[in-house]
Design a protein around this motif. Sequence first.
Motif, mmCIF file in Angstrom:
data_model
loop_
_atom_site.group_PDB
_atom_site.id
_atom_site.type_symbol
_atom_site.label_atom_id
_atom_site.label_comp_id
_atom_site.label_asym_id
_atom_site.label_seq_id
_atom_site.Cartn_x
_atom_site.Cartn_y
_atom_site.Cartn_z
ATOM 1 N N VAL A 272 -8.105 -7.003 3.069
ATOM 2 C CA VAL A 272 -6.740 -6.494 2.967
ATOM 3 C C VAL A 272 -6.025 -7.096 1.757
ATOM 4 O O VAL A 272 -5.226 -6.426 1.104
ATOM 5 C CB VAL A 272 -5.956 -6.786 4.272
ATOM 6 N N GLY A 273 -6.321 -8.325 1.426
ATOM 7 C CA GLY A 273 -5.693 -8.971 0.269
ATOM 8 C C GLY A 273 -5.951 -8.211 -1.021
ATOM 9 O O GLY A 273 -5.062 -8.088 -1.864
ATOM 10 N N LYS A 274 -7.158 -7.704 -1.173
ATOM 11 C CA LYS A 274 -7.484 -6.926 -2.373
ATOM 12 C C LYS A 274 -6.671 -5.637 -2.395
ATOM 13 O O LYS A 274 -6.184 -5.226 -3.452
ATOM 14 C CB LYS A 274 -8.970 -6.615 -2.413
ATOM 15 N N GLY A 275 -6.504 -5.003 -1.257
ATOM 16 C CA GLY A 275 -5.708 -3.778 -1.187
ATOM 17 C C GLY A 275 -4.261 -4.017 -1.553
ATOM 18 O O GLY A 275 -3.654 -3.223 -2.276
ATOM 19 N N ILE A 276 -3.693 -5.117 -1.058
ATOM 20 C CA ILE A 276 -2.307 -5.440 -1.371
ATOM 21 C C ILE A 276 -2.156 -5.765 -2.858
ATOM 22 O O ILE A 276 -1.166 -5.380 -3.490
ATOM 23 C CB ILE A 276 -1.805 -6.601 -0.496
ATOM 24 N N THR A 277 -3.130 -6.440 -3.437
ATOM 25 C CA THR A 277 -3.103 -6.730 -4.870
ATOM 26 C C THR A 277 -3.128 -5.440 -5.679
ATOM 27 O O THR A 277 -2.407 -5.301 -6.675
ATOM 28 C CB THR A 277 -4.297 -7.624 -5.257
ATOM 29 N N ILE A 278 -3.949 -4.480 -5.262
ATOM 30 C CA ILE A 278 -4.023 -3.197 -5.958
ATOM 31 C C ILE A 278 -2.690 -2.466 -5.856
ATOM 32 O O ILE A 278 -2.196 -1.903 -6.837
ATOM 33 C CB ILE A 278 -5.178 -2.350 -5.394
ATOM 34 N N VAL A 279 -2.082 -2.480 -4.681
ATOM 35 C CA VAL A 279 -0.794 -1.809 -4.491
ATOM 36 C C VAL A 279 0.286 -2.452 -5.362
ATOM 37 O O VAL A 279 1.073 -1.754 -6.007
ATOM 38 C CB VAL A 279 -0.391 -1.828 -3.004
ATOM 39 N N ALA A 280 0.325 -3.766 -5.407
ATOM 40 C CA ALA A 280 1.317 -4.456 -6.232
ATOM 41 C C ALA A 280 1.110 -4.127 -7.711
ATOM 42 O O ALA A 280 2.078 -3.884 -8.442
ATOM 43 C CB ALA A 280 1.238 -5.958 -6.001
ATOM 44 N N GLY A 281 -0.127 -4.116 -8.147
ATOM 45 C CA GLY A 281 -0.423 -3.752 -9.533
ATOM 46 C C GLY A 281 -0.037 -2.325 -9.845
ATOM 47 O O GLY A 281 0.459 -2.023 -10.932
#
Length: 88
Positions: free
Chosen positions: A49-58
């Motif tokens: 999930v952390g990777k998904g949130i990082t992608i969304v923030a980017g």
Amino acid sequence: MHTLTTLAALPTAEYGTSGLVGWLQNNAIPLVILLLAITVLWAARGGNVGKGITIVAGLFLGLAVLGIATGTNASDIGAWLAGLIRGS
């Protein structure tokens, strides 16, 4: 049977990409939100999930920079970004 006068009265077809461009302009935000949702769900499916949130923030940051670069409402975009951080 068409005569020459009825053929002249028929509307002419205009070809181009204006219909596609208009559709993309009207549906850009829902498409981006759908892409974000699919990305987060895909990352959550894999347990990351952390990777998904990082992608969304980017993606939000990239959209903000694109909006500032292409639009004339940089102060509105800045206020929106500040509202995301402040929570108001």
